[in-house]
Design a protein around this motif. Sequence first.
Motif, PDB file in Angstrom:
ATOM      1  N   LEU A 213      24.123   1.969 -40.490  1.00 54.36           N
ATOM      2  CA  LEU A 213      24.594   3.341 -40.681  1.00 54.36           C
ATOM      3  C   LEU A 213      26.096   3.446 -40.464  1.00 54.36           C
ATOM      4  CD1 LEU A 213      21.744   5.354 -38.898  1.00 54.36           C
ATOM      5  CD2 LEU A 213      22.102   5.086 -41.359  1.00 54.36           C
ATOM      6  N   GLY A 214      26.620   2.684 -39.517  1.00 52.46           N
ATOM      7  CA  GLY A 214      28.046   2.743 -39.225  1.00 52.46           C
ATOM      8  C   GLY A 214      28.919   2.234 -40.349  1.00 52.46           C
ATOM      9  N   ILE A 215      28.506   1.139 -41.010  1.00 56.13           N
ATOM     10  CA  ILE A 215      29.357   0.541 -42.038  1.00 56.13           C
ATOM     11  C   ILE A 215      29.105   1.109 -43.427  1.00 56.13           C
ATOM     12  CG2 ILE A 215      29.762  -1.589 -40.773  1.00 56.13           C
ATOM     13  CD1 ILE A 215      27.628  -2.962 -42.440  1.00 56.13           C
ATOM     14  N   THR A 216      27.972   1.790 -43.625  1.00 58.55           N
ATOM     15  CA  THR A 216      27.685   2.357 -44.947  1.00 58.55           C
ATOM     16  C   THR A 216      27.955   3.854 -45.027  1.00 58.55           C
ATOM     17  OG1 THR A 216      25.359   2.839 -44.428  1.00 58.55           O
ATOM     18  CG2 THR A 216      25.874   0.646 -45.355  1.00 58.55           C
ATOM     19  N   GLY A 217      27.915   4.543 -43.878  1.00 54.68           N
ATOM     20  CA  GLY A 217      28.076   5.994 -43.895  1.00 54.68           C
ATOM     21  C   GLY A 217      26.888   6.707 -44.509  1.00 54.68           C
ATOM     22  N   ALA A 218      25.722   6.074 -44.516  1.00 57.36           N
ATOM     23  CA  ALA A 218      24.535   6.640 -45.153  1.00 57.36           C
ATOM     24  C   ALA A 218      24.154   7.980 -44.534  1.00 57.36           C
ATOM     25  CB  ALA A 218      23.366   5.668 -45.030  1.00 57.36           C
ATOM     26  N   SER A 219      23.754   8.908 -45.392  1.00 60.97           N
ATOM     27  CA  SER A 219      23.312  10.229 -44.943  1.00 60.97           C
ATOM     28  C   SER A 219      21.870  10.148 -44.467  1.00 60.97           C
ATOM     29  CB  SER A 219      23.426  11.231 -46.095  1.00 60.97           C
ATOM     30  OG  SER A 219      22.983  12.509 -45.706  1.00 60.97           O
ATOM     31  N   ILE A 220      21.568  10.833 -43.369  1.00 57.74           N
ATOM     32  CA  ILE A 220      20.217  10.807 -42.823  1.00 57.74           C
ATOM     33  C   ILE A 220      19.741  12.223 -42.503  1.00 57.74           C
ATOM     34  CG2 ILE A 220      20.443   8.462 -41.914  1.00 57.74           C
ATOM     35  CD1 ILE A 220      20.951   9.617 -39.164  1.00 57.74           C
ATOM     36  N   ASN A 221      18.434  12.365 -42.306  1.00 59.82           N
ATOM     37  CA  ASN A 221      17.833  13.675 -42.070  1.00 59.82           C
ATOM     38  C   ASN A 221      17.236  13.765 -40.668  1.00 59.82           C
ATOM     39  OD1 ASN A 221      15.320  12.326 -42.108  1.00 59.82           O
ATOM     40  ND2 ASN A 221      15.076  12.655 -44.310  1.00 59.82           N
ATOM     41  N   ALA A 222      16.475  14.834 -40.432  1.00 56.35           N
ATOM     42  CA  ALA A 222      15.894  15.049 -39.110  1.00 56.35           C
ATOM     43  C   ALA A 222      14.904  13.948 -38.740  1.00 56.35           C
ATOM     44  CB  ALA A 222      15.205  16.411 -39.053  1.00 56.35           C
ATOM     45  N   GLY A 223      14.129  13.473 -39.728  1.00 57.84           N
ATOM     46  CA  GLY A 223      13.199  12.386 -39.454  1.00 57.84           C
ATOM     47  C   GLY A 223      13.924  11.135 -39.005  1.00 57.84           C
ATOM     48  N   ASP A 224      15.045  10.851 -39.652  1.00 55.06           N
ATOM     49  CA  ASP A 224      15.878   9.709 -39.251  1.00 55.06           C
ATOM     50  C   ASP A 224      16.455   9.913 -37.858  1.00 55.06           C
ATOM     51  OD1 ASP A 224      15.753   8.246 -41.784  1.00 55.06           O
ATOM     52  OD2 ASP A 224      17.014   9.843 -42.586  1.00 55.06           O
ATOM     53  N   ALA A 225      16.897  11.151 -37.575  1.00 60.54           N
ATOM     54  CA  ALA A 225      17.473  11.450 -36.263  1.00 60.54           C
ATOM     55  C   ALA A 225      16.455  11.194 -35.156  1.00 60.54           C
ATOM     56  CB  ALA A 225      17.957  12.895 -36.214  1.00 60.54           C
ATOM     57  N   LEU A 226      15.213  11.588 -35.394  1.00 56.30           N
ATOM     58  CA  LEU A 226      14.168  11.366 -34.400  1.00 56.30           C
ATOM     59  C   LEU A 226      13.874   9.878 -34.259  1.00 56.30           C
ATOM     60  CD1 LEU A 226      11.772  14.254 -35.478  1.00 56.30           C
ATOM     61  CD2 LEU A 226      13.191  14.202 -33.421  1.00 56.30           C
TER      62      LEU A 226
END
Length: 374
Positions: free
Chosen positions: A173-186
Amino acid sequence: MEERVMAVIVAEHECAQGLLGHLTLDVPKTLNSLTLDMVDALQAALDDWRDRDDIAVILIDGAGEKAFCAGGDVQALRESSMATPGGPCEYAETFFTREYRMNFTLHTYPKPIICWGSGIVMGGGLGILAGCDLRIVTETTRIAMPEVTIALFPDVGGSWFLNHMPGRTGLFLGITGASINAGDALYTGLGNRFMSSDQYTTLIADLTAVTWSTDAKQNGDCARSVVASLSACTDAEPPESAVAKHRALIDDLCDADQILTVFDRITAHVDSDDRWLSKAAQGLAHGSPLAALWIARQLHETRHASLAEVFQAEIQLGTNIMRHPEFAEGVRALLVDKDRQPNWQFKSPEEVPVAVLDSFFQAPWEQNPLADLT
């Protein structure tokens, strides 16, 4: 009691017993992007409430429906960087120093803090969310750390929370800057409770109905109980986690001794039929090669660091980045001219000399401005 302090609403709500301290980022037209004045207002309120027995719990949220906080005011940082090439960049360096100090305060605060992380959560907003005890995400939560696209790095404690994510997902996630949602946050631990966005008013009502004590641990248990009860009765479901779905692949892609090998493996998926994976790969492929390298190195060097050491390392890297022209060029291309054609100093990570990368990890001053954090 309520007052507006530099685009931050500072309020104290009466509860059945005790008070709820309430901080609202209040610049919806800029998606509540943080300025130095806002950082100072947050710090002042936290300092005031720390030792007051009547303040039992704190809630932090953002005005408007679109965003909790879309990050810092990077155009102001760019102007500071360009004003004094090579530094010192007074505004930018002061902003980072005070922002990181505020983030450290959140992480180490003795009273329970709840963050309502609904809508867009990026950069400085993510730093606030990550520092709170109860991190609520909703069906509208959209999180991103796209710093590679503007030649920055996931700061505000990113070196801490990315390194604490499962497997190699934090590096990815740090090197790609990929967008994530609430499911990813959990899944990654950025969020720890899910609610529907329409439960906000109920949350306020339930918090103010509590008979709080003067015992911080007891109040923490009460706050968790309120949030857990609302989370359990929500009608909404967290969206599917792309990170969890891709976890095995992410770990395989990032399992290499040489970071250039990791970059090559990820960017090979630029044209993938998997839309999420393709966009992530494009983020790395089109971002600053120099930034991709310093992001990966920062995460590696802080993987065993304490929280204080993380922020001390981040202010060192952030200061050096502000004194270098790559960041200003990244912001120009994405946010100023919006041509999306950055003229990066190096065209590929392979072209970056070791000495250049090393220079970003050398102290630019005699004493670290966050040396007193413990």
